[in-house]
Motif scaffolding. Structure first.
Motif, PDB file in Angstrom:
ATOM      1  N   GLU A   2       1.096  -1.020  -0.108  1.00  0.00           N
ATOM      2  CA  GLU A   2      -0.064   0.435  -0.508  1.00  0.00           C
ATOM      3  C   GLU A   2       0.557   1.167  -0.270  1.00  0.00           C
ATOM      4  O   GLU A   2       1.851   1.586   0.177  1.00  0.00           O
ATOM      5  N   ILE A   3       0.514   2.571  -1.008  1.00  0.00           N
ATOM      6  CA  ILE A   3       1.193   3.401  -0.669  1.00  0.00           C
ATOM      7  C   ILE A   3       0.059   4.520  -0.189  1.00  0.00           C
ATOM      8  O   ILE A   3      -1.057   4.585  -0.542  1.00  0.00           O
ATOM      9  N   ASP A   4       0.319   5.100   0.338  1.00  0.00           N
ATOM     10  CA  ASP A   4      -0.018   6.592   1.372  1.00  0.00           C
ATOM     11  C   ASP A   4       0.155   8.093   1.375  1.00  0.00           C
ATOM     12  O   ASP A   4       1.425   7.942   1.705  1.00  0.00           O
ATOM     13  N   GLY A   5      -0.539   8.081   0.037  1.00  0.00           N
ATOM     14  CA  GLY A   5       0.664   9.811   0.182  1.00  0.00           C
ATOM     15  C   GLY A   5      -0.567  10.892  -0.196  1.00  0.00           C
ATOM     16  O   GLY A   5      -1.832  10.687   0.064  1.00  0.00           O
ATOM     17  N   ARG A   6      -0.001  11.906  -0.744  1.00  0.00           N
ATOM     18  CA  ARG A   6      -0.468  13.073  -0.437  1.00  0.00           C
ATOM     19  C   ARG A   6       0.685  14.610  -1.438  1.00  0.00           C
ATOM     20  O   ARG A   6       1.857  14.372  -1.213  1.00  0.00           O
ATOM     21  N   ILE A   7      -0.462  15.356  -1.800  1.00  0.00           N
ATOM     22  CA  ILE A   7       0.780  16.677  -2.040  1.00  0.00           C
ATOM     23  C   ILE A   7       0.490  17.456  -1.590  1.00  0.00           C
ATOM     24  O   ILE A   7      -1.121  18.417  -1.459  1.00  0.00           O
ATOM     25  N   LYS A   8       0.865  18.402  -1.132  1.00  0.00           N
ATOM     26  CA  LYS A   8       1.442  19.369   0.064  1.00  0.00           C
ATOM     27  C   LYS A   8       1.539  20.606  -0.695  1.00  0.00           C
ATOM     28  O   LYS A   8       2.849  20.351  -1.578  1.00  0.00           O
ATOM     29  N   MET A   9       0.877  21.916  -0.538  1.00  0.00           N
ATOM     30  CA  MET A   9       1.233  22.688  -0.507  1.00  0.00           C
ATOM     31  C   MET A   9       1.647  24.090   0.145  1.00  0.00           C
ATOM     32  O   MET A   9       1.713  24.344   1.040  1.00  0.00           O
ATOM     33  N   ARG A  10       3.364  24.790   0.015  1.00  0.00           N
ATOM     34  CA  ARG A  10       2.966  26.049   0.898  1.00  0.00           C
ATOM     35  C   ARG A  10       3.330  27.100  -0.126  1.00  0.00           C
ATOM     36  O   ARG A  10       4.248  27.165  -1.364  1.00  0.00           O
ATOM     37  N   SER A  11       2.395  27.878  -0.106  1.00  0.00           N
ATOM     38  CA  SER A  11       2.420  29.655  -0.633  1.00  0.00           C
ATOM     39  C   SER A  11       2.875  30.781  -0.332  1.00  0.00           C
ATOM     40  O   SER A  11       2.479  30.596   1.295  1.00  0.00           O
TER      41      SER A  11
END
Length: 291
Positions: A60-69
């Motif tokens: 299993e892969i647990d992923g996220r796309i995180k952003m800092r602006s």
């Protein structure tokens, strides 16, 4: 525009047509000295278990796309992901298929189905644009091959072979191998000319650690552990060996094949070209091989 790639990691969750928006508190970030910059991190954590015959028992892969602006004003962001991205079962063998995914409440999904494009005005601070999971439909970055040789009544050799199947360097690699409680001493032999590797036997934990500072892509490393056992060790003492676990970081690599096609910032009535940084990293959450 400028998109540069640097290292970072992931978490995951998505079912067909399950495009939920998740409310998350935004973490305040420090002023960026007036610079107009945008940071996008693709972070993935892998959980994988090999059975004793080498087959995959769990993946299993647990992923996220995180952003800092650190953008001036409140411009709109357009984020394009790979067009072969699908959610749930896919009939295309070459597609990137996620099991489950959710999006931040600020994300406009009007063009998601047609072009895999996300539109949003980023809130202040750090937030997850998207979270996703992927189960079993990916290639393991490493293969672990453990072998046991009984050299005598009180001596056992454990051979650990680790193979990298990715085109990227791995950092901070640690192999952990539990050994029997009846172990009197343990010594380790590495490949001739082994570079940036070390081993350690911790008798208080009954564990041998193998540290690999940088694992070259597409290579195979071997460690032979020689165990000397107490004369009174049980006949089934081999059962106390393992399972072997692996910890690692893979900068600039994601095992899900999720890709950023473009990251654009648009604001009306003026030229606006901030610096944009796209980074990615995969880490091991639990990576285990049973013996």
């Amino acid at each position: 525009g400028l998109i540069e790639a640097l290292p970072t990691v992931l978490k995951a969750s998505v079912k067909p047509n399950n495009r939920k928006s998740s409310k998350k508190s935004n973490k305040t970030i420090l002023d960026n000295n007036g610079k107009s910059e945008l940071y996008l991190d693709i972070l993935e954590n892998i959980t994988l278990t090999f059975s004793s015959n080498g087959s995959i028992a769990r993946a299993e892969i647990d992923g996220r796309i995180k952003m800092r602006s650190f953008l001036q004003g409140n411009p709109q962001i357009r984020l394009g992901l790979n067009e072969d991205l699908s959610i749930g079962n896919s009939t295309y063998s070459r597609s990137t298929t996620l099991s489950h995914c959710t999006f931040h409440e600020c994300v406009d999904l009007s063009q998601w189905d047609s072009s895999r494009t996300l539109f949003f005005h980023p809130p202040e601070g750090e937030f997850d644009v998207m979270r996703y999971t992927l189960g079993s439909n990916f290639d393991p970055p490493f293969r672990i091959f453990p072998f046991i040789d009984e050299m005598g009544p009180n001596q056992i050799d454990v051979i650990l072979k680790i193979r990298s199947d990715v085109p990227s360097f791995a950092n901070k690699v640690v192999v952990k191998c539990p050994v029997p409680r009846a172990t009197i001493s343990a010594s380790c032999d590495l490949d001739l000319g082994a570079i940036a590797q070390s081993t350690e036997y911790k008798a208080s934990e009954n564990v041998v650690y193998w540290h690999i500072r940088k694992f070259q892509p597409g290579t195979e490393l071997i460690c032979r552990i020689k165990l000397n056992l107490d004369n009174n060790s049980a006949s089934d003492v081999k059962k106390e060996i393992g399972p072997v676990s692996l910890k690692f970081e893979l900068p600039m690599h994601v095992c899900s094949n999720l890709q950023v096609r473009f990251l654009r910032v648009s604001e009306r009535n003026r030229e606006y070209v901030p610096y944009r940084w796209v980074r990615s990293i995969t880490k091991s959450e639990s990576y285990v091989a049973r013996i």
